[in-house]
Scaffold this motif. Structure first.
Motif, PDB file in Angstrom:
ATOM      1  N   HIS A   1       0.836  -1.194   0.000  1.00 49.28           N
ATOM      2  CA  HIS A   1       0.000   0.000   0.000  1.00 49.28           C
ATOM      3  C   HIS A   1       0.880   1.258   0.000  1.00 49.28           C
ATOM      4  CE1 HIS A   1      -3.400   2.553   0.979  1.00 49.28           C
ATOM      5  NE2 HIS A   1      -2.665   3.087   1.960  1.00 49.28           N
ATOM      6  N   GLU A   2       1.893   1.273   0.915  1.00 47.77           N
ATOM      7  CA  GLU A   2       2.789   2.439   1.046  1.00 47.77           C
ATOM      8  C   GLU A   2       3.519   2.703  -0.265  1.00 47.77           C
ATOM      9  OE1 GLU A   2       3.563   4.459   3.729  1.00 47.77           O
ATOM     10  OE2 GLU A   2       1.777   3.574   4.660  1.00 47.77           O
ATOM     11  N   ILE A   3       4.090   1.625  -0.805  1.00 49.32           N
ATOM     12  CA  ILE A   3       4.909   1.789  -2.016  1.00 49.32           C
ATOM     13  C   ILE A   3       4.052   2.298  -3.175  1.00 49.32           C
ATOM     14  CG2 ILE A   3       6.227   0.501  -3.778  1.00 49.32           C
ATOM     15  CD1 ILE A   3       7.409  -1.132  -1.451  1.00 49.32           C
ATOM     16  N   PHE A   4       2.872   1.717  -3.341  1.00 42.69           N
ATOM     17  CA  PHE A   4       2.039   2.153  -4.472  1.00 42.69           C
ATOM     18  C   PHE A   4       1.538   3.579  -4.312  1.00 42.69           C
ATOM     19  CE2 PHE A   4       2.574  -2.025  -6.011  1.00 42.69           C
ATOM     20  CZ  PHE A   4       2.426  -1.888  -7.385  1.00 42.69           C
ATOM     21  N   ASN A   5       1.341   4.002  -3.053  1.00 42.65           N
ATOM     22  CA  ASN A   5       0.996   5.423  -2.824  1.00 42.65           C
ATOM     23  C   ASN A   5       2.114   6.319  -3.303  1.00 42.65           C
ATOM     24  OD1 ASN A   5      -1.514   5.271  -1.833  1.00 42.65           O
ATOM     25  ND2 ASN A   5      -0.947   5.327   0.341  1.00 42.65           N
ATOM     26  N   LYS A   6       3.378   5.906  -2.974  1.00 42.21           N
ATOM     27  CA  LYS A   6       4.525   6.726  -3.371  1.00 42.21           C
ATOM     28  C   LYS A   6       4.755   6.663  -4.880  1.00 42.21           C
ATOM     29  CE  LYS A   6       6.669   6.519   1.094  1.00 42.21           C
ATOM     30  NZ  LYS A   6       7.191   5.529   2.006  1.00 42.21           N
ATOM     31  N   LEU A   7       4.513   5.463  -5.445  1.00 44.52           N
ATOM     32  CA  LEU A   7       4.723   5.311  -6.898  1.00 44.52           C
ATOM     33  C   LEU A   7       3.806   6.242  -7.696  1.00 44.52           C
ATOM     34  CD1 LEU A   7       5.234   1.471  -7.480  1.00 44.52           C
ATOM     35  CD2 LEU A   7       6.881   3.296  -7.907  1.00 44.52           C
TER      36      LEU A   7
END
Ligand SMILES: Nc1ncnc2c1ncn2[C@@H]1O[C@H](COP(=O)(O)OP(=O)(O)OP(=O)(O)O)[C@@H](O)[C@H]1O
Length: 607
Positions: free
Chosen positions: A535-541
């Motif tokens: 979830h965190e990574i895709f938010n940043k991506l």
């Protein structure tokens, strides 16, 4: 008939001898002019000095026999001095010979291995899938010491011929105390040699960890696992440099001991020679006193000994040369694997505005099945495209062709409307940052891992930290007090980190994100991630990929929320291409895959 076979075999052996000899002398000269000269001249000087020593002995004996009653002691002292001088020259020459042979051999071995590393870093990826190539590289490695051996036997053979000829031409024209004294005189040098053998062994034990590091760099060059990463990120220079630096450090430690050994044993080896001169003097005085018969025996026995040793030495080195020929050919044949992917492009790719596949079909080398069949698509700048399809449908193959790891069997791949083969491979690959689904981290420090991903920029801690934050793995810096200098495995140090599958994946993703201003390609980037990290990574991506051409490959369709276009592949064919909402409405393969996952998550959610 038998005679004919024998003659032709003899001619062949001479030809082999000349071929091996010229090959190894040429390479030896290339690696070091100085050591080649030292080695060859020391070998040629050896028989000359032997003969000179025997010759002086004969002069002494002849003079004594001719001048009984009329004895000039001064003349005898001059001859004895000449004898001692020849003996000193011989000891120096032997030391030079041993020292230069060892140091030169290490340089030659390193040169051969370095050549194979360089070759393997640049060889077409297709060869690494080829078992014949794998057999070849393994056996070439085994025969990597051929240059040292071939040069050693060639030099011995030449020296033996020379020694034989001199002894042959000139020839065509005991006591327990002596033995004991000679044995005692030879002992100190033997003890010193033993000491240095032990120190060299101790050093080699101390160097094992670094030696393994050297062979690890070799493995990176030869191993398929790192082949894509090294080519894409162009890390080979750093690896080659650190190989050179480490090798230089280890070599200089060893060289220091070898140098000391030569210095010390130079003095100690001279001792038996002094004893020999004293014994010779004693024999002479015994002859003068009439206790022994006149000694042409020494001259003749010396020559006979030389003749005998040179003949057997020549036979054994000639046999070695013939054997070396086979090993030399095996080593040389490795370099016949020439790259099919030619780096002939002259254009520098600065920025990617569009990617076009035009009727591209592809069959992997040594395979019969089409991995891609006549596929076409056009991707514009800042589009976010997801490639979806079952396992083996050809998604990763598209990326490999785009990066020119392989050439399409037919069709064309264009970037900015120009065939990708028109660009230099370096500039083409510099424009892409790819997270490969089988991406490896190197067993070096965290910082070195980032440097290998982006060798063109000066390593910068702030950028590394930023990339680690983006991949949700900033806590890696708290896992070990060494921070960015921590090793990411225990392969070289017990203090190294052990990363979990998900952590390994996060570090690899951070390395990919560390490369800025590039096209991002993310192939199964979240397969090992926990739901929070995903979830965190895709938010940043979402921010990272904004206005940036990005390609996604994933089986988790929920991961494709960032994609504004989906290309569905099946068995190497493009079967759907459009906006995700449209494909859901079309209710074909994509919608079917989507429903499978939706159903699964709903069931899991209910449970
Ligand atoms: N190096 C190779 N040599 C020969 N065949 C290969 C090679 N790599 C892949 N293939 C074959 O090419 C086909 C397409 O493989 P590819 O890796 O592109 O599939 P994919 O869609 O990415 O699969 P996955 O979802 O499992 O990652 C497969 O049939 C595979 O067996």
């Amino acid at each position: 008939m038998l005679k004919k076979i024998k003659v032709s075999k003899f001619v062949k052996n001479i030809k082999d001898f000349i071929e091996v000899f010229s090959w190894c002398v040429k390479l030896s000269w290339k690696v070091s002019h100085l050591y080649t000269i030292l080695r060859v001249s020391a070998e040629l000087l050896n028989p000359l000095l032997n003969i000179a020593a025997v010759f002086v002995s004969r002069q002494i004996i002849n003079y004594i026999s001719a001048s009984i009653g009329n004895f000039n002691t001064r003349y005898i002292y001059n001859l004895l001095f000449l004898m001692a001088l020849i003996a000193l020259l011989k000891v120096i020459m032997i030391k030079v010979q041993i020292y230069s042979r060892i140091v030169h051999s290490e340089q030659l071995d390193q040169w051969m291995t370095r050549n194979m590393i360089e070759f393997s870093f640049d060889v077409d990826l297709a060869y690494l899938d080829n078992p014949n190539y794998q057999d070849k590289i393994t056996s070439a490695m085994r025969d990597g010491s051929i240059l040292v051996q071939a040069l050693g036997s060639s030099i011995s053979a030449i020296s033996a011929i020379m020694s034989f000829l001199i002894a042959f031409v000139i020839l065509s024209n005991e006591n327990i105390i002596y033995a004991l004294i000679m044995t005692m005189a030879a002992l100190p040098s033997g003890i010193a040699l033993r000491y240095y053998t032990e120190s060299l062994y101790g050093l080699s034990l101390g160097q094992i960890s670094n030696r393994r590091k050297l062979s690890y760099i070799q493995q990176i060059a030869f191993n398929r696992d790192f082949s894509q990463d090294v080519r894409l990120f162009q890390s080979s220079k750093i690896l080659k440099d650190s190989y050179d630096n480490l090798w230089g450090k280890l070599f200089s430690q060893r060289k220091k001991i070898l140098k000391n050994r030569s210095r010390i044993t130079l003095i100690l080896d001279f001792l038996p020679e002094v004893v020999l001169v004293i014994i010779s003097g004693h024999i002479i005085f015994n002859i003068v006193n009439g206790k022994l018969v006149i000694g042409d025996y020494i001259f003749l026995s010396g020559l006979l000994g030389q003749l005998w040793h040179s003949t057997s030495s020549f036979i054994s080195s000639s046999m070695e040369i013939v054997e070396n020929k086979l090993r030399m050919n095996n080593y040389k044949s490795l370099f016949k694997y020439t790259n099919k992917i030619e780096d002939n492009g002259i254009l520098e790719l600065k920025i990617v505005d569009s990617i076009t596949f035009k009727n591209v079909s592809f069959v992997y080398p040594l395979s019969e099945k089409y991995a891609l069949k006549d596929i076409s698509f056009h991707i514009k700048n800042s589009e976010h495209v997801a490639f979806v399809g079952l396992n083996g449908s050809g998604k990763s193959t598209i990326i490999k062709l785009l990066l020119r790891f392989y050439e399409p069997t037919s069709g064309e791949i264009l970037i900015n409307g120009i065939n990708i083969s028109s660009y230099t491979i370096t500039s083409l690959r510099r424009n892409f940052s790819v997270y490969f689904q089988d991406m490896n981290n190197f067993a070096f420090t965290i910082k070195e891992n980032f440097h290998l991903t982006n060798p063109d920029v000066l390593i910068n801690d702030e950028d590394i930290i930023e990339a680690l934050e983006k991949s949700d793995f900033i806590e890696i810096l708290n896992l070990n007090e060494a921070g960015l200098d921590a090793y990411i495995s225990k392969f070289f140090t017990p203090n190294g980190l052990i990363l979990s599958g998900g952590q390994t994946q996060k570090l690899a993703l951070a390395r990919v994100l560390y490369r800025k201003d590039t096209i991002l390609i993310l192939d199964e980037v979240s397969s090992n991630l926990d739901p929070r990290a995903e979830h965190e990574i895709f938010n940043k991506l979402e921010d990272i990929t904004e206005n940036r051409l990005t390609l996604f490959i994933s089986h988790r369709l929920s991961n494709l929320s960032l994609a504004d276009r989906v290309i569905v592949l099946e068995d190497g064919n493009v079967i759907e291409d459009g906006k995700p909402e449209q494909l859901l409405k079309d209710n074909k393969r994509y919608a079917e895959l989507f429903r499978y996952q939706q159903k699964k998550y709903m069931v899991e959610g209910e449970a």
